[in-house]
Motif scaffolding. Structure first.
Motif, short mmCIF file in Angstrom:
data_model
loop_
_atom_site.label_atom_id
_atom_site.label_comp_id
_atom_site.label_asym_id
_atom_site.label_seq_id
_atom_site.Cartn_x
_atom_site.Cartn_y
_atom_site.Cartn_z
N ALA A 1 -18.04 36.14 -23.03
CA ALA A 1 -18.45 36.82 -23.84
C ALA A 1 -17.54 38.54 -23.61
N THR A 2 -16.80 38.36 -22.61
CA THR A 2 -15.71 39.37 -21.91
C THR A 2 -14.21 39.30 -23.50
N SER A 3 -14.22 40.44 -23.80
CA SER A 3 -12.85 40.74 -25.31
C SER A 3 -11.50 39.74 -24.17
N VAL A 4 -10.99 39.59 -25.08
CA VAL A 4 -9.25 39.82 -24.22
C VAL A 4 -9.24 41.37 -24.57
N PRO A 5 -8.88 41.46 -24.67
CA PRO A 5 -8.70 43.36 -23.92
C PRO A 5 -9.06 43.95 -22.82
N ASP A 6 -10.15 43.89 -22.37
CA ASP A 6 -10.95 43.52 -21.93
C ASP A 6 -10.63 43.23 -20.46
N ALA A 7 -10.40 42.16 -20.51
CA ALA A 7 -9.51 41.01 -19.94
C ALA A 7 -8.45 41.89 -19.07
N ARG A 8 -7.70 42.06 -19.93
CA ARG A 8 -6.15 42.30 -19.29
C ARG A 8 -6.53 43.29 -19.36
N LYS A 9 -7.75 44.33 -19.69
CA LYS A 9 -7.57 45.86 -18.74
C LYS A 9 -7.80 45.45 -17.37
N TYR B 1 -11.32 27.32 -19.92
CA TYR B 1 -12.53 26.07 -19.86
C TYR B 1 -12.53 26.18 -21.76
N VAL B 2 -13.71 25.06 -21.93
CA VAL B 2 -13.44 24.28 -22.96
C VAL B 2 -14.99 25.52 -23.44
N GLY B 3 -15.92 26.27 -22.92
CA GLY B 3 -17.22 26.86 -22.92
C GLY B 3 -16.64 28.22 -23.18
N GLY B 4 -15.45 27.99 -23.47
CA GLY B 4 -14.87 29.68 -23.55
C GLY B 4 -14.46 30.65 -21.65
#
Length: 86
Positions: A39-47, A66-69
């Motif tokens: 559920a975490t967006s890529v920009p949030d993970a990057r930050k 992983y397969v589930g995201g």
């Protein structure tokens, strides 16, 4: 966003949007495994990872999607051993 950090040593901060974290020591590096939910967006993970690298002196060692995201990120930093001067 939920934060859960399972640290075994002091000085670590809880990751912003990570669902889990683990610390391991191997050789001259200390490793931290961070699990980021889908559920975490890529920009949030990057930050979050940028903050860990900037303030905790972590560097990116490995990433896995992983397969589930779900994402697992391995961070590492050099272990600094202080020797007494007296």
């Amino acid at each position: 966003m939920t934060a859960r950090s399972t640290t075994r040593t002091g000085s670590g901060s809880a990751a912003g949007s990570a669902t889990g974290s683990a610390w391991r020591k191997h050789g001259q590096y200390e490793y931290r495994v961070v699990t980021i939910d889908r559920a975490t967006s890529v920009p949030d993970a990057r930050k979050m990872l940028t903050d860990e690298a900037e303030y905790g002196r972590w560097e990116l060692a490995r990433t896995r999607l992983y397969v589930g995201g779900e994402r697992k990120v391995w961070l590492r930093r050099k272990i600094i051993k202080v020797s007494p001067t007296f």
